[in-house]
Enzyme design. Sequence first.
Site, PDB file in Angstrom:
ATOM      1  CB  SER A   1     -78.206  25.076  47.261  1.00  0.00           C
ATOM      2  OG  SER A   1     -78.043  23.685  47.361  1.00  0.00           O
TER       3      SER A   1
ATOM      4  CE1 TYR B   1     -77.708  22.979  43.885  1.00  0.00           C
ATOM      5  CE2 TYR B   1     -78.218  24.372  41.995  1.00  0.00           C
ATOM      6  CZ  TYR B   1     -78.458  23.979  43.308  1.00  0.00           C
ATOM      7  OH  TYR B   1     -79.442  24.612  44.034  1.00  0.00           O
TER       8      TYR B   1
ATOM      9  CE  LYS C   1     -78.228  27.808  43.435  1.00  0.00           C
ATOM     10  NZ  LYS C   1     -79.069  28.972  43.074  1.00  0.00           N
TER      11      LYS C   1
HETATM   12  C1  WQD Z   1     -81.767  13.222  46.684  1.00  0.00           C
HETATM   13  C2  WQD Z   1     -81.267  11.828  47.017  1.00  0.00           C
HETATM   14  C3  WQD Z   1     -79.990  10.824  45.281  1.00  0.00           C
HETATM   15  C4  WQD Z   1     -83.116  10.317  42.328  1.00  0.00           C
HETATM   16  C5  WQD Z   1     -81.498  18.701  45.630  1.00  0.00           C
HETATM   17  C6  WQD Z   1     -81.751  19.800  44.653  1.00  0.00           C
HETATM   18  C7  WQD Z   1     -80.688  20.817  44.760  1.00  0.00           C
HETATM   19  C8  WQD Z   1     -80.488  21.248  46.205  1.00  0.00           C
HETATM   20  C9  WQD Z   1     -80.258  20.069  47.104  1.00  0.00           C
HETATM   21  C10 WQD Z   1     -81.672  23.269  46.454  1.00  0.00           C
HETATM   22  C11 WQD Z   1     -79.833  11.605  46.564  1.00  0.00           C
HETATM   23  C12 WQD Z   1     -81.269  10.043  45.545  1.00  0.00           C
HETATM   24  C13 WQD Z   1     -82.439  10.664  43.486  1.00  0.00           C
HETATM   25  C14 WQD Z   1     -83.307   8.967  42.016  1.00  0.00           C
HETATM   26  C15 WQD Z   1     -82.171   8.350  44.026  1.00  0.00           C
HETATM   27  N1  WQD Z   1     -81.599  21.970  46.679  1.00  0.00           N
HETATM   28  N2  WQD Z   1     -81.987   9.679  44.313  1.00  0.00           N
HETATM   29  N3  WQD Z   1     -82.830   8.016  42.883  1.00  0.00           N
HETATM   30  O1  WQD Z   1     -79.229  15.817  44.747  1.00  0.00           O
HETATM   31  O2  WQD Z   1     -80.035  16.250  47.143  1.00  0.00           O
HETATM   32  O3  WQD Z   1     -80.332  17.994  45.300  1.00  0.00           O
HETATM   33  O4  WQD Z   1     -81.362  19.202  46.938  1.00  0.00           O
HETATM   34  O5  WQD Z   1     -80.903  24.004  46.017  1.00  0.00           O
HETATM   35  O6  WQD Z   1     -81.083  21.901  43.961  1.00  0.00           O
HETATM   36  O7  WQD Z   1     -81.750  19.255  43.354  1.00  0.00           O
HETATM   37  O8  WQD Z   1     -81.703  15.943  45.335  1.00  0.00           O
HETATM   38  O9  WQD Z   1     -83.650  14.598  44.733  1.00  0.00           O
HETATM   39  O10 WQD Z   1     -81.670  14.630  43.136  1.00  0.00           O
HETATM   40  O11 WQD Z   1     -81.487  13.443  45.304  1.00  0.00           O
HETATM   41  O12 WQD Z   1     -81.712   7.476  44.788  1.00  0.00           O
HETATM   42  O13 WQD Z   1     -83.908   8.574  40.969  1.00  0.00           O
HETATM   43  O14 WQD Z   1     -82.081  10.896  46.318  1.00  0.00           O
HETATM   44  O15 WQD Z   1     -78.901   9.933  45.042  1.00  0.00           O
HETATM   45  O16 WQD Z   1     -79.177  10.792  47.503  1.00  0.00           O
HETATM   46  P1  WQD Z   1     -80.223  16.429  45.674  1.00  0.00           P
HETATM   47  P2  WQD Z   1     -82.182  14.656  44.534  1.00  0.00           P
END
Ligand code: WQD
Length: 340
Positions: free
Chosen positions: A128, A153, A157
């Site tokens: 990741s 998390y 990784k």
């Molecule tokens: C993305 C952005 C939130 C929900 C994911 C995978 C993880 C890894 C990396 C593979 C952030 C924002 C989210 C919401 C929001 N991939 N957000 N409102 O945290 O980057 O992690 O990619 O391994 O496994 O989970 O993804 O979609 O949770 O968040 O503003 O209701 O969207 O703050 O900036 P994240 P995410």
Amino acid sequence: MSNKKVLVTGGAGFIGAHTAVELIQAGYETVIVDNFSKSDRTLLDGMEKILGKKPTFLEGDCTDKEFLQNIFSTQGPFSCVLHFAAFKSVNESVEKPLAYYRNNVGSLIALLEVMKENNVADIIFSSSCTVYGQPDSVQVDENTPFKKAESPYGATKQMCERILEDAYKTGYRVISLRYFNPIGAHPSALIGELPIGVPGNLVPFITQTAAGKREKLTVFGNDYNTPDGSCIRDFIHVVDVATAHVKAMEYLDGQPKENLYDVFNLGTGVGASVLELVELFKKVTGVNLPYTIGPRRPGDVEKVYANADKLNKAFNWKTRYTMAEGLLHAWQWEKKLMSK
Ligand code: WQD
């Protein structure tokens, strides 16, 4: 066409299911295992509709060596293992760090031990972009040094990559794919992202809000040091993520048989902000999307996106889908779920 038999752990989940479809369609005999801790049979049923046949599936937990040994004994021999089985929510890992360490690190160690006992060397590992922490250079390549992981998390990784780096010399051929942000669904709308409970990830929360299942989207922070104040990510279509795994196995096939450890960024190479993605969703679907700005979410990285040149060159392959297509496919999948 391949005559190889592969094991897909976590294959009832979002990325595992999409990858199993691409593997089977590429001619790989595929065995799927999953413990349904973060999934159910929905995607297995959808896969059957896409493939026209039931995928080979056995339920069980990848931290359980006895279960794994039974799979290798009864379903093997495997030419390669694709290891997706892991918990993957950044924010959930902040609340449940021990569960993440036990599951994500424990399942990899159990799997590597059983692979060794069964003379299986090849593994494609789901890593990741969270291994980079908050990097100094926003567009990261595989040599970008790791910063302290922003979440448990991401730390799992980092640990798993270190375990693989130490273990490969004892007899493995390892490809680690560092996923950025997988989004979207299969164009057939028969499989897609299926969060259990309230979605942690952005896109399923968006589609559920657009579908009226959630009252409104909260954008977690618009006071980051980015052009519009919201976080920047690299949103890659899940089918591109899946296809890249088939390409990774073909690449591995072409390497010398001795031990190997290699890492590739799996992203589009383009950064986009949360607010840009929200506006693009409204544009491609024509659906209103109520949202408010809320506080920052613990564990979030401010901005990161991929330099994917190494993978593009080694696999002679680039991502095919756009962010807009990912959002459209995610919405079509959500509408399919609503019609059930
Ligand atoms: C993305 C952005 C939130 C929900 C994911 C995978 C993880 C890894 C990396 C593979 C952030 C924002 C989210 C919401 C929001 N991939 N957000 N409102 O945290 O980057 O992690 O990619 O391994 O496994 O989970 O993804 O979609 O949770 O968040 O503003 O209701 O969207 O703050 O900036 P994240 P995410």
